[in-house]
Enzyme design. Sequence first.
Site, mmCIF file in Angstrom:
data_model
loop_
_atom_site.group_PDB
_atom_site.id
_atom_site.type_symbol
_atom_site.label_atom_id
_atom_site.label_comp_id
_atom_site.label_asym_id
_atom_site.label_seq_id
_atom_site.Cartn_x
_atom_site.Cartn_y
_atom_site.Cartn_z
ATOM 1 N N CYS A 89 17.894 -11.886 -5.519
ATOM 2 C CA CYS A 89 18.008 -13.252 -5.004
ATOM 3 C C CYS A 89 18.623 -14.214 -6.021
ATOM 4 O O CYS A 89 19.254 -15.188 -5.627
ATOM 5 C CB CYS A 89 16.653 -13.766 -4.515
ATOM 6 S SG CYS A 89 16.185 -13.005 -2.947
ATOM 7 N N HIS A 336 19.344 -19.345 3.270
ATOM 8 C CA HIS A 336 19.299 -18.466 2.113
ATOM 9 C C HIS A 336 20.321 -17.339 2.252
ATOM 10 O O HIS A 336 19.956 -16.173 2.437
ATOM 11 C CB HIS A 336 17.877 -17.909 1.968
ATOM 12 C CG HIS A 336 17.651 -17.066 0.749
ATOM 13 N ND1 HIS A 336 18.446 -17.118 -0.372
ATOM 14 C CD2 HIS A 336 16.698 -16.125 0.483
ATOM 15 C CE1 HIS A 336 18.004 -16.248 -1.273
ATOM 16 N NE2 HIS A 336 16.956 -15.630 -0.771
#
Lengths: 391, 460
Positions: A89, A336
Amino acid sequence: MAWNKVAVIGAALINFGELFDQSYEHMAAGAFQAACGAVDKGFDPTQVEAAFVATQRGTLWGQEGIAGNTVPSAIGLAGIPCTRIENACPSGSDAFRVGAMAVASGVHEVVLVIGVEKMRDKSTEEGLLSRAAAGHPIFTRGETAPVLFAPFATRHMHEFGTTREMLASVAVKNHYNGARDPYAHFRNEITIDDVLNSPPVCTPLHLLDCCPQTDGASAVLLVSAERATEFTDSPVFVAGFGVATDHPYLHEKSTFTSLTATVTAAERAYKMAGIGPADIDCAEVHDCFTITEILDIEDLGFVEKGKGGIASLDGETSLTGRIPVNTSGGLLAKGHPIGATGVAQITECWWQLRGEAGERQVATRNGFALQHNVGGRGSGVSVVNILTTNR
Amino acid sequence: MCAHDEDVLTLSAEAAARALAAAGLDPGAIDGLWWGTTRPPFAEGPSHAILAAAIGLGSNSTGALLSGSPHAGIEALLGAADAIAAGSARVALVVAADALRPGIGTSFETRAGAGAAAYILTSADVSGGEAGALIGARVTRTYPLLDRYRGDAELATRDVYDPRLFREEIFLPPIREVGEHLATLEPTVWSLPDPDGRLGGIAATQLGARGAVASDIVSKAVGDTGAAAALLGAIAGLDAAGTVAVIATGGGRTTGVALVADVAVPGAATLQHLLDEGNEASYAEVLRSRTELVAVGESVPMGVPPQSAMFVRGANEMLSLLAGRCADCGTLNTPPSIHPMCLSCGGTKFETVALARRGIVHTYVVNRTMPAPFVAPLGIAVIDLEDGARIMLQVVGDGADIEIGAAVDLVLRRYAHERGVPVYGLKARVRQDPPDIFGDAVEGNGFDGTGDETSTIKEQ
């Protein structure tokens, strides 16, 4: 003294969302062109000497794995050196750090950092299954993304009395901010009851405790600090950064009330920038789930350990609060798109420090903004970047 | 019936763990496993080896997998007894297990059940005259008659006869013949085949069985348990002193064995408790448990498939839940195959150890968004084991009983069925209050002592 060897002279993102009509390459080109257009004194794209592209998923249809050679062509820069950065991430924020180091080393003076991610080209079911079936056949089976964070919520609630309402207040605040961000995937406000009554996903997390699956791209342009004024009179400098890793499997964690990689990465970034958490004016942090933001603001030192829930409920992290967090809407509302997320967070910090955040603008008394991601299996890696307008 | 993640192998592992607990034995003390079932998970493959590893038997253990008909359970008992008599084993584990898979919509379907019984047999010098039963007599009759059967590559068992033809010409005659031999020992209790809930009673009447028919309570509670039925029913008779006449039939063979107990066999008394624990199941759940109802998406491949090198490296550590104990600092690194260096101190010398199978929930989730082949809700817990190791595993059931601090036991379950290959590993199960009837024999052996389907038998 802050590090300040590298300046951000342009930053941009494309509208995040379900971009079924745009290819990976179109998203990349859109973000790059917007970043070039954001440079105050104009920017000729051919000035880019090298690029670092962040894309986390390398298996969408096969070509993302070699984004280092597909992206330059897509954005009209075939021929430049370009390298794909994958670091879970934090891929985008780590690409930013690597780009800054490339400039600071003197090898390149103008570097593009671009994050691009297609999350919606594959079905939700396929995405869930690929996560749930991935990894160790026994120890990680069934681990969809919420399983990596929800155990921390369970334990945080148990040890500190954190409530679902406190978790929900993070989503409410970030959707409020997202409603004021033209680039956000979700631009609607929600209430605590909306969150509490949304369908359960992974107990104790419900649907609105979770970030969406979002397509997006974001790009920033870095130059050496000495050359910053060629491009802008309002440069933003890289004050410091930190990266840390941790054991990847949840059964190897010593604590379920802290993401220790974040703590270590933040310590390194603060030290490099010569500041502490109290000097930060605003922060873009990794809120893939509501509990993650609560852990983040504790682990980054903004609030005392265990107080993240009540601080969120009390508004300490709102636009007008003591330490505004995720003014862009965060992952929860803005979205995201993994590789693009960190770069887009940098862009929000850049806008805030330059006073260009519009309705979302916060007071920047100290001239420092912090950007943070955490991820990987079991939050095994975290990156913190700190930006400043202080010379 | 089995749960969706259970099968003959997981039932067998659980019964074996209970038998070991009842006998107060460590699995390392077992010389061999004699396993009787009509439904080994592989028609051809490592069924026996996987079960042996999951139970914790040593790599030098012996034994056999008996199959082919419901007669296989009693064949396992006698095979183990013969091995002990021959001196090739001193302590033998016998498991008789089955999970019948009838044709959908057949009359056979309503009586098909699942169950497992485990016995531990020892030579007389090992048992030293402690509580147990002796094999007092055995008799077998063979007639080449077709009874229920399943052809090669067929999934469902065929039940072909007119019921009266089956009863009068195939089922009752050999049972009468064998039973009349056993009757001379004046059994106090009988365990008789009872494939439909009525035939057992008819056989008992024809034999003039004076003793109680112990198998009744099993067949009434769980139906026809195939190869497990004879030994499951016998357990019901081993909870007190007496002679239990056990008869199994199938595949054209019928065998009777008399088990003579001076006192109650450890573990036998828990059978009733387990039979009383039943829950209602929907027809869809039954079909799913038999893999007769397969969700779309079942073929989604695992990230690490069973044919991969990782499975070869991790074969034992997944079944046995192994860890590398750091020689320098004692930290338990799980699993060994992915930890070349100690998590705590960086040490590189390890002793491979089996982790404890009891622990406490540190934190957990209940995952409710799981497309097939996963079954939601799916509990996943981080567990602190009694030996200090921390592990994260799926939790059996729907997650409703999990809480921080809950005591759990680790039990073998089937994690996946990947391209026809069952993949087994341990899951956590929240511990229920143990029944009072369970004795003191469970101290210090590391196994679940709650409930039992077991007996200890001394070979004469």
